[in-house]
Design a protein around this motif. Structure first.
Motif, PDB file in Angstrom:
ATOM      1  N   THR A  43       0.836  -1.210   0.000  1.00  0.00           N
ATOM      2  CA  THR A  43       0.000   0.000   0.000  1.00  0.00           C
ATOM      3  C   THR A  43       0.863   1.249   0.000  1.00  0.00           C
ATOM      4  O   THR A  43       0.561   2.238  -0.682  1.00  0.00           O
ATOM      5  N   HIS A  44       1.930   1.175   0.784  1.00  0.00           N
ATOM      6  CA  HIS A  44       2.721   2.369   1.077  1.00  0.00           C
ATOM      7  C   HIS A  44       3.973   2.483   0.206  1.00  0.00           C
ATOM      8  O   HIS A  44       4.759   3.407   0.385  1.00  0.00           O
ATOM      9  N   THR A  45       4.160   1.517  -0.708  1.00  0.00           N
ATOM     10  CA  THR A  45       5.415   1.495  -1.480  1.00  0.00           C
ATOM     11  C   THR A  45       5.257   1.273  -2.977  1.00  0.00           C
ATOM     12  O   THR A  45       6.168   1.615  -3.731  1.00  0.00           O
ATOM     13  N   SER A  46       4.141   0.666  -3.413  1.00  0.00           N
ATOM     14  CA  SER A  46       4.180   0.056  -4.745  1.00  0.00           C
ATOM     15  C   SER A  46       3.546   0.885  -5.861  1.00  0.00           C
ATOM     16  O   SER A  46       2.325   0.834  -6.088  1.00  0.00           O
ATOM     17  N   VAL A  47       4.398   1.574  -6.604  1.00  0.00           N
ATOM     18  CA  VAL A  47       3.939   2.227  -7.827  1.00  0.00           C
ATOM     19  C   VAL A  47       3.596   1.166  -8.877  1.00  0.00           C
ATOM     20  O   VAL A  47       2.694   1.352  -9.690  1.00  0.00           O
ATOM     21  N   ARG A 101       0.068  -0.066  -8.266  1.00  0.00           N
ATOM     22  CA  ARG A 101      -0.813   1.057  -8.633  1.00  0.00           C
ATOM     23  C   ARG A 101      -0.972   1.135 -10.156  1.00  0.00           C
ATOM     24  O   ARG A 101      -2.083   1.247 -10.673  1.00  0.00           O
ATOM     25  N   ASP A 102       0.168   1.085 -10.866  1.00  0.00           N
ATOM     26  CA  ASP A 102       0.119   1.208 -12.328  1.00  0.00           C
ATOM     27  C   ASP A 102      -0.635   0.042 -12.961  1.00  0.00           C
ATOM     28  O   ASP A 102      -1.316   0.217 -13.971  1.00  0.00           O
ATOM     29  N   HIS A 113      -0.070   7.152   4.047  1.00  0.00           N
ATOM     30  CA  HIS A 113      -0.131   7.366   2.599  1.00  0.00           C
ATOM     31  C   HIS A 113      -0.343   6.045   1.864  1.00  0.00           C
ATOM     32  O   HIS A 113       0.321   5.050   2.148  1.00  0.00           O
ATOM     33  N   SER A 114      -1.279   6.083   0.919  1.00  0.00           N
ATOM     34  CA  SER A 114      -1.535   4.920   0.071  1.00  0.00           C
ATOM     35  C   SER A 114      -1.327   5.308  -1.383  1.00  0.00           C
ATOM     36  O   SER A 114      -1.775   6.381  -1.805  1.00  0.00           O
ATOM     37  N   TYR A 115      -0.690   4.415  -2.132  1.00  0.00           N
ATOM     38  CA  TYR A 115      -0.552   4.625  -3.568  1.00  0.00           C
ATOM     39  C   TYR A 115      -1.822   4.245  -4.336  1.00  0.00           C
ATOM     40  O   TYR A 115      -1.860   4.357  -5.559  1.00  0.00           O
ATOM     41  N   PHE A 116      -2.862   3.814  -3.601  1.00  0.00           N
ATOM     42  CA  PHE A 116      -4.050   3.267  -4.264  1.00  0.00           C
ATOM     43  C   PHE A 116      -5.325   4.083  -4.069  1.00  0.00           C
ATOM     44  O   PHE A 116      -6.219   4.043  -4.899  1.00  0.00           O
ATOM     45  N   ASP A 169      -6.494   7.056  -4.232  1.00  0.00           N
ATOM     46  CA  ASP A 169      -7.063   8.028  -5.172  1.00  0.00           C
ATOM     47  C   ASP A 169      -7.601   7.369  -6.437  1.00  0.00           C
ATOM     48  O   ASP A 169      -8.357   7.992  -7.182  1.00  0.00           O
TER      49      ASP A 169
END
Ligand code: CA2
Length: 151
Positions: free
Chosen positions: A83-87, A90-91, A117-120, A122
């Motif tokens: 959640t907190h690291t993975s672009v 997300r992509d 913070h979450s990369y997901f 939004d």
């Protein structure tokens, strides 16, 4: 909305063995069994997948959209630490364009700052956190409810 992929991220295979005060006492198997029961009641199909490997999760997301025999309508994902690291994950989710709900067992906003913070979030249809295992069930019921714009 009748075929849903549930993705559990790294270390969630350890549920029920440690930190029950944070993540609850249920095992991942307990959670998946409950989801299968609810899915059966609702009349939808779910497939649950867990991996400790980022690339495997990326590939599962790709297959959900492009290679699966039974194409999926939506994804429920607890990306766990990713959640907190993975672009990359997300992509993958952005790339396949399937609606997804982000689930966390714990209330990440009550915890360390790095979990805020979450990369997901939004990109997600919605985010459930702090409801324990019920969060997965809530996500499943939301995605499959007839009145949902997604249902
Ligand atoms: O609250 C959640 O569901 C989390 O996604 C869980 C992740 C954590 O990194 C996120 O910040 C929030 C960690 C999952 C690890 O699960 C364990 C369960 C039992 C024992 C050890 C780890």
């Amino acid at each position: 909305m009748n075929n849903i992929l549930v993705i559990h991220g790294p270390n969630l295979n350890l549920l029920g063995t440690r930190e029950p005060e944070v993540y609850g006492a249920q095992t991942l198997s307990d959670i998946n069994t409950r989801l299968q029961i609810v899915a059966g009641e609702i009349g939808v199909r779910i497939t649950a997948f867990q991996s400790n490997h980022e690339g495997e999760i990326v590939e599962a997301i790709h297959k959900a959209r492009f290679q699966s025999d039974a194409s999926y309508d939506a994804i429920i994902i607890n990306p766990a630490a990713f959640t907190h690291t993975s672009v990359a994950i997300r992509d993958a989710l952005a790339g396949v364009g399937l609606p997804f709900v982000e689930v966390h067992l714990s209330n990440v906003h009550k915890r360390e700052a790095f979990r805020h913070h979450s990369y997901f979030s939004d990109l997600a249809v919605g985010v459930v956190c702090g409801l324990g295992a019920y969060g997965y069930e809530a996500a499943l019921r939301f995605l499959t409810q007839k009145s949902s714009k997604l249902g």
